[in-house]
Design an enzyme around this catalytic site. Structure first.
Site, PDB file in Angstrom:
ATOM      1  N   GLU A  22       0.810  -1.258  -0.091  1.00  0.00           N
ATOM      2  CA  GLU A  22      -0.002   0.129  -0.029  1.00  0.00           C
ATOM      3  C   GLU A  22       0.842   1.330   0.028  1.00  0.00           C
ATOM      4  O   GLU A  22       0.415   2.439   0.291  1.00  0.00           O
ATOM      5  CB  GLU A  22      -1.012  -0.018   1.299  1.00  0.00           C
ATOM      6  CG  GLU A  22      -1.898  -1.237   1.066  1.00  0.00           C
ATOM      7  CD  GLU A  22      -2.841  -1.187   2.455  1.00  0.00           C
ATOM      8  OE1 GLU A  22      -3.938  -0.309   2.508  1.00  0.00           O
ATOM      9  OE2 GLU A  22      -2.505  -1.918   3.474  1.00  0.00           O
ATOM     10  N   SER A 150      -6.603  -2.496   1.386  1.00  0.00           N
ATOM     11  CA  SER A 150      -6.990  -1.660   0.035  1.00  0.00           C
ATOM     12  C   SER A 150      -7.454  -2.747  -1.009  1.00  0.00           C
ATOM     13  O   SER A 150      -7.086  -2.434  -2.245  1.00  0.00           O
ATOM     14  CB  SER A 150      -5.602  -0.955  -0.315  1.00  0.00           C
ATOM     15  OG  SER A 150      -5.280   0.037   0.429  1.00  0.00           O
ATOM     16  N   TYR A 220      -9.848   4.426  -5.097  1.00  0.00           N
ATOM     17  CA  TYR A 220      -8.812   5.356  -4.714  1.00  0.00           C
ATOM     18  C   TYR A 220      -8.828   6.453  -5.992  1.00  0.00           C
ATOM     19  O   TYR A 220      -8.408   7.518  -5.991  1.00  0.00           O
ATOM     20  CB  TYR A 220      -7.454   4.819  -4.532  1.00  0.00           C
ATOM     21  CG  TYR A 220      -7.272   4.059  -3.356  1.00  0.00           C
ATOM     22  CD1 TYR A 220      -7.425   4.763  -2.098  1.00  0.00           C
ATOM     23  CD2 TYR A 220      -7.253   2.633  -3.123  1.00  0.00           C
ATOM     24  CE1 TYR A 220      -7.436   4.278  -0.853  1.00  0.00           C
ATOM     25  CE2 TYR A 220      -7.080   2.176  -1.931  1.00  0.00           C
ATOM     26  CZ  TYR A 220      -7.034   2.882  -0.861  1.00  0.00           C
ATOM     27  OH  TYR A 220      -7.137   2.221   0.643  1.00  0.00           O
ATOM     28  N   ARG A 259     -11.095   2.478  11.503  1.00  0.00           N
ATOM     29  CA  ARG A 259     -12.166   2.541  10.421  1.00  0.00           C
ATOM     30  C   ARG A 259     -12.534   1.154  10.490  1.00  0.00           C
ATOM     31  O   ARG A 259     -11.590   0.336  10.126  1.00  0.00           O
ATOM     32  CB  ARG A 259     -11.891   3.037   9.122  1.00  0.00           C
ATOM     33  CG  ARG A 259     -13.031   3.576   8.330  1.00  0.00           C
ATOM     34  CD  ARG A 259     -12.887   3.821   6.867  1.00  0.00           C
ATOM     35  NE  ARG A 259     -12.772   2.421   6.161  1.00  0.00           N
ATOM     36  CZ  ARG A 259     -11.855   2.049   5.497  1.00  0.00           C
ATOM     37  NH1 ARG A 259     -10.393   3.152   5.890  1.00  0.00           N
ATOM     38  NH2 ARG A 259     -11.520   0.928   5.076  1.00  0.00           N
ATOM     39  N   ASP A 261     -15.118  -1.722   8.647  1.00  0.00           N
ATOM     40  CA  ASP A 261     -16.025  -1.981   7.436  1.00  0.00           C
ATOM     41  C   ASP A 261     -17.258  -2.931   7.917  1.00  0.00           C
ATOM     42  O   ASP A 261     -16.819  -3.972   8.560  1.00  0.00           O
ATOM     43  CB  ASP A 261     -15.046  -2.761   6.449  1.00  0.00           C
ATOM     44  CG  ASP A 261     -13.953  -1.690   5.977  1.00  0.00           C
ATOM     45  OD1 ASP A 261     -14.368  -0.313   5.864  1.00  0.00           O
ATOM     46  OD2 ASP A 261     -12.938  -2.156   5.291  1.00  0.00           O
ATOM     47  N   GLU A 275     -13.719  -5.978   8.868  1.00  0.00           N
ATOM     48  CA  GLU A 275     -12.229  -5.759   9.267  1.00  0.00           C
ATOM     49  C   GLU A 275     -12.032  -4.636   9.889  1.00  0.00           C
ATOM     50  O   GLU A 275     -13.177  -3.544   9.769  1.00  0.00           O
ATOM     51  CB  GLU A 275     -11.336  -6.099   8.024  1.00  0.00           C
ATOM     52  CG  GLU A 275     -11.550  -4.959   7.067  1.00  0.00           C
ATOM     53  CD  GLU A 275     -10.809  -5.079   5.924  1.00  0.00           C
ATOM     54  OE1 GLU A 275      -9.483  -4.478   5.556  1.00  0.00           O
ATOM     55  OE2 GLU A 275     -10.717  -5.956   4.977  1.00  0.00           O
ATOM     56  N   ASN A 277      -9.295  -0.953  10.381  1.00  0.00           N
ATOM     57  CA  ASN A 277      -7.925  -0.343   9.754  1.00  0.00           C
ATOM     58  C   ASN A 277      -7.649   0.426  10.878  1.00  0.00           C
ATOM     59  O   ASN A 277      -8.363   1.659  11.204  1.00  0.00           O
ATOM     60  CB  ASN A 277      -8.248   0.272   8.631  1.00  0.00           C
ATOM     61  CG  ASN A 277      -8.891  -0.671   7.305  1.00  0.00           C
ATOM     62  OD1 ASN A 277      -7.879  -1.353   6.767  1.00  0.00           O
ATOM     63  ND2 ASN A 277     -10.024  -0.849   7.122  1.00  0.00           N
ATOM     64  N   GLY A 281      -6.963   5.243   5.464  1.00  0.00           N
ATOM     65  CA  GLY A 281      -6.245   6.394   4.394  1.00  0.00           C
ATOM     66  C   GLY A 281      -6.717   7.835   4.676  1.00  0.00           C
ATOM     67  O   GLY A 281      -7.901   7.927   5.511  1.00  0.00           O
TER      68      GLY A 281
END
Length: 319
Positions: A22, A150, A220, A259, A261, A275, A277, A281
């Site tokens: 990433e 990602s 992205y 964050r 999901d 998951e 994070n 981002g």
């Protein structure tokens, strides 16, 4: 914050780039964070661990660092351990929480012990019986490397004939592969800020990707994906998802920000956590800044608020 408060943050390193898959997204995130902090008068400096050594990091004598690294060597506890050794306060979760959150398999195991809903799964290696996996989890299913983000290395498997190719792709990134029950439903994400009992969820975002395909490109680099914030959900389900996200965050002992999901199954409106994070981002398409904006917090103010939480997590005995 007043001008004196910004200066009191000291010399700040923004860590981005790194050695993970990433890398490019981290460059985008870190560049945004660096510009935001500088715009507020913070004495911020770029530092890429892929180009400079740990000795150089120590020599910079940063008072604190903002971790904008994504993936391995930055989000997985390894850099957090380096910073603990160097006695440099840092943003986000500590060594243990970062390492566990980076591993989707261990994350799911912990969530399950807390009674937090997550899709059924199997852990695969080269000797696994792929046909048996399809029988147990059903089709379609999701195949992914458990240590990447990602959407890297992920495949939606629709038929048994696709299993081997999906496994081979995911196995390029990890020693084991995660096969996961496919949840037919709407996709959401929830940002959580804070620490311990003070942790709280920001407004939920619904992700509406072209043809339901929220892949690397749509995440992205295109403007075709729609983001609905606050998500169009009834108040009861909104509260339930936010509470579940905060509970999941606390279960892993996360702090600073993260964050999570989420999928909400069409058939019964049941939410499932996918998951977490712990170094999300911060690009122009990123979702934590979007959720913060919905509360009236600018990108620049969000960066400063996260930076203010930088601390060492390993408690040492005073001498």
């Amino acid at each position: 914050m007043s001008e004196i408060d910004y200066k009191s943050l000291g010399k700040v390193g923004v860590l981005f780039g790194g050695r993970s898959a990433e890398h490019d997204i981290s460059i985008m995130s870190g560049s945004g964070v660096l510009a935001a902090l500088k715009s507020k008068g913070v004495d911020a400096h770029a530092f890429d661990p892929a180009e400079r050594s740990i000795a150089e990091l120590a020599a910079e004598k940063f008072d604190r660092v903002f971790i904008a690294l994504h993936g391995r060597y930055g989000e997985d506890g390894s850099m957090q351990g380096v910073l603990e050794q160097l006695n440099i306060p840092y943003t986000g979760s500590g060594v243990m929480a970062s390492a566990i959150a980076m591993d989707k398999i261990f994350t799911k195991r912990i969530w399950q012990t807390h009674g937090i809903s997550t899709p059924g799964y199997a852990v695969l290696n080269a000797q696994s019986d792929l046909a048996a996996i399809t029988q147990n989890l059903g089709l379609p299913l999701i195949m992914k490397p458990p240590h990447e983000g990602s959407t890297i290395g992920i495949t939606k498997v629709n038929t048994a004939a696709e299993m081997q190719q999906a496994y081979t792709l995911a196995a390029q990134f990890d020693e084991v592969v995660l096969a996961e029950e496919f949840i037919e439903g709407r996709e959401f994400t929830v940002a959580v800020l804070g620490r311990g009992e003070q942790a709280y969820a920001l407004p939920i975002i619904e992700i509406v990707a072209p043809d339901g395909n929220y892949d690397y490109q749509n995440k992205y680099f295109t403007d075709d994906t729609q983001y609905l914030c606050p998500a169009p959900l009834d108040a009861v389900l909104t509260t339930a998802i936010q509470q579940m996200a905060v509970e999941a965050y606390r279960a892993l002992d996360c702090e600073g920000w993260a964050r999570i999901d989420v999928l909400v199954r069409n058939s019964d409106q049941r939410p499932f956590l996918l998951e977490i994070n712990t170094s999300p981002g911060m690009t122009g398409h990123s979702l934590v800044p979007m959720a913060a904006k919905a509360t009236g917090m600018s990108y620049e103010d969000l960066c400063v608020e996260i930076l203010k939480t930088a601390r060492l997590k390993i408690r040492t005995e005073s001498k």
